[in-house]
Scaffold this active site. Sequence first.
Site, PDB file in Angstrom:
ATOM      1  N   SER A  20       0.855  -1.190   0.000  1.00 41.97           N
ATOM      2  CA  SER A  20       0.000   0.000   0.000  1.00 41.97           C
ATOM      3  C   SER A  20       0.886   1.233   0.000  1.00 41.97           C
ATOM      4  O   SER A  20       1.567   1.535   0.975  1.00 41.97           O
ATOM      5  CB  SER A  20      -0.887  -0.003   1.247  1.00 41.97           C
ATOM      6  OG  SER A  20      -1.332   1.307   1.506  1.00 41.97           O
ATOM      7  N   HIS A  45      -0.473  -1.100  -4.782  1.00 36.67           N
ATOM      8  CA  HIS A  45      -1.814  -0.667  -4.381  1.00 36.67           C
ATOM      9  C   HIS A  45      -1.740   0.830  -4.070  1.00 36.67           C
ATOM     10  O   HIS A  45      -1.049   1.242  -3.138  1.00 36.67           O
ATOM     11  CB  HIS A  45      -2.219  -1.482  -3.146  1.00 36.67           C
ATOM     12  CG  HIS A  45      -3.536  -1.159  -2.551  1.00 36.67           C
ATOM     13  ND1 HIS A  45      -4.700  -1.826  -2.871  1.00 36.67           N
ATOM     14  CD2 HIS A  45      -3.882  -0.242  -1.619  1.00 36.67           C
ATOM     15  CE1 HIS A  45      -5.700  -1.333  -2.160  1.00 36.67           C
ATOM     16  NE2 HIS A  45      -5.239  -0.367  -1.387  1.00 36.67           N
ATOM     17  N   ASP A  47      -3.496   4.097  -2.818  1.00 37.05           N
ATOM     18  CA  ASP A  47      -4.644   4.569  -2.027  1.00 37.05           C
ATOM     19  C   ASP A  47      -4.915   6.037  -2.332  1.00 37.05           C
ATOM     20  O   ASP A  47      -4.130   6.909  -1.956  1.00 37.05           O
ATOM     21  CB  ASP A  47      -4.352   4.408  -0.535  1.00 37.05           C
ATOM     22  CG  ASP A  47      -4.420   2.954  -0.105  1.00 37.05           C
ATOM     23  OD1 ASP A  47      -5.483   2.347  -0.236  1.00 37.05           O
ATOM     24  OD2 ASP A  47      -3.377   2.438   0.351  1.00 37.05           O
ATOM     25  N   MET A  49      -7.262   9.256  -1.723  1.00 40.07           N
ATOM     26  CA  MET A  49      -8.205   9.760  -0.710  1.00 40.07           C
ATOM     27  C   MET A  49      -8.540  11.217  -0.997  1.00 40.07           C
ATOM     28  O   MET A  49      -7.651  11.999  -1.354  1.00 40.07           O
ATOM     29  CB  MET A  49      -7.561   9.670   0.669  1.00 40.07           C
ATOM     30  CG  MET A  49      -7.146   8.262   1.012  1.00 40.07           C
ATOM     31  SD  MET A  49      -6.403   8.210   2.643  1.00 40.07           S
ATOM     32  CE  MET A  49      -6.293   6.435   2.852  1.00 40.07           C
ATOM     33  N   HIS A  78      -7.001   2.113  -5.461  1.00 40.01           N
ATOM     34  CA  HIS A  78      -8.115   1.982  -4.514  1.00 40.01           C
ATOM     35  C   HIS A  78      -8.662   3.388  -4.297  1.00 40.01           C
ATOM     36  O   HIS A  78      -8.055   4.193  -3.588  1.00 40.01           O
ATOM     37  CB  HIS A  78      -7.569   1.356  -3.219  1.00 40.01           C
ATOM     38  CG  HIS A  78      -8.548   1.257  -2.100  1.00 40.01           C
ATOM     39  ND1 HIS A  78      -8.171   0.994  -0.798  1.00 40.01           N
ATOM     40  CD2 HIS A  78      -9.918   1.365  -2.065  1.00 40.01           C
ATOM     41  CE1 HIS A  78      -9.236   0.954  -0.030  1.00 40.01           C
ATOM     42  NE2 HIS A  78     -10.312   1.187  -0.767  1.00 40.01           N
ATOM     43  N   MET A  80     -10.748   5.913  -2.693  1.00 37.60           N
ATOM     44  CA  MET A  80     -11.573   6.253  -1.521  1.00 37.60           C
ATOM     45  C   MET A  80     -12.053   7.682  -1.722  1.00 37.60           C
ATOM     46  O   MET A  80     -11.651   8.610  -1.016  1.00 37.60           O
ATOM     47  CB  MET A  80     -10.743   6.089  -0.240  1.00 37.60           C
ATOM     48  CG  MET A  80     -10.568   4.634   0.148  1.00 37.60           C
ATOM     49  SD  MET A  80      -9.223   4.375   1.327  1.00 37.60           S
ATOM     50  CE  MET A  80      -7.850   4.284   0.222  1.00 37.60           C
ATOM     51  N   MET A 149     -12.624  -4.290   3.466  1.00 40.51           N
ATOM     52  CA  MET A 149     -11.844  -3.396   4.341  1.00 40.51           C
ATOM     53  C   MET A 149     -11.849  -3.979   5.753  1.00 40.51           C
ATOM     54  O   MET A 149     -12.908  -4.175   6.351  1.00 40.51           O
ATOM     55  CB  MET A 149     -12.455  -1.989   4.374  1.00 40.51           C
ATOM     56  CG  MET A 149     -12.306  -1.196   3.085  1.00 40.51           C
ATOM     57  SD  MET A 149     -10.627  -1.061   2.444  1.00 40.51           S
ATOM     58  CE  MET A 149      -9.763  -0.275   3.807  1.00 40.51           C
ATOM     59  N   ASP A 184      -7.840  -5.544   3.083  1.00 38.48           N
ATOM     60  CA  ASP A 184      -7.028  -4.333   3.203  1.00 38.48           C
ATOM     61  C   ASP A 184      -7.187  -3.717   4.585  1.00 38.48           C
ATOM     62  O   ASP A 184      -8.288  -3.327   4.979  1.00 38.48           O
ATOM     63  CB  ASP A 184      -7.501  -3.339   2.124  1.00 38.48           C
ATOM     64  CG  ASP A 184      -6.677  -2.058   2.067  1.00 38.48           C
ATOM     65  OD1 ASP A 184      -5.751  -1.891   2.878  1.00 38.48           O
ATOM     66  OD2 ASP A 184      -6.990  -1.216   1.199  1.00 38.48           O
TER      67      ASP A 184
END
Length: 238
Positions: A20, A45, A47, A49, A78, A80, A149, A184
């Site tokens: 991550s 991965h 992330d 946000m 991913h 979010m 999650m 995750d």
Amino acid sequence: MPRLAILERLRTNLPLIAPSMLKCDFGNLHREVELLEQAGAELLHWDVMDGRFVPNLSYGAMVIDKVRPLTEMVFDVHLMIEEPERYIDEYIAAGCESITIHIEATRQADAVLRRIREADCVTGLAFNPETPVAEVRDLLPWCDQVLVMSVKPGFGGQKFMPETLDKVRELQSLTDSQTIVAIDGGIGPSTIGPAAVAGAGLFVVGSAIFDQPDYSQAVSDLRAAAIGAESTGTRTSR
Ligand code: DX5
Ligand code: ZN
């Protein structure tokens, strides 16, 4: 690479450890990517946000786009973010081969998943610890990856929530062998085994790699722990 080729590459390398990037050293991003490639990570991965869907901001498509030419690893983003439909094309253009959205972030999850598949990318659907599997069930035919999650999304370094393993088990029984069940949050040497036994095949790992001095050792130890647990655990093979 087209979606089916990526899926083939991922499935033949199960169990997968996905570092991550939220936890990497951004001051040395290029070096971090090289070290993870040397460590044998099959995918990264990312992330993303937005400070709305989760109470934190990270990075976006323009960072990913600049890293893309530096490595052959699969880019698994991913998202979010609220209303991912507004941004999806940027991540496709940035070279993300696998795109995961949150069920809680959009009213158009089916259309977004369809758009990702039309772009020949791997589709992923993530859901928060409090969201039941029933909420995603109808969408499973559109998912190449389902991401459970195991912490509240937003930050790395949180404690694993063992109750989320029930959802991994449920998804394992609801999906066919073509669907990758991913987990995750809070995955490390003591939690990867139970997650593998429950049926997860892809493990997103932040702290348990980036807080270690040797990424290669960390990745291979985690992979070995997942394989060891699977072979001694009670998981039904498929
Ligand atoms: C949390 C992110 C995770 C996180 C994992 O919102 O989706 O990918 O960075 O970090 P660890 O492994 O430290 O929980
Ligand atoms: Zn993540």
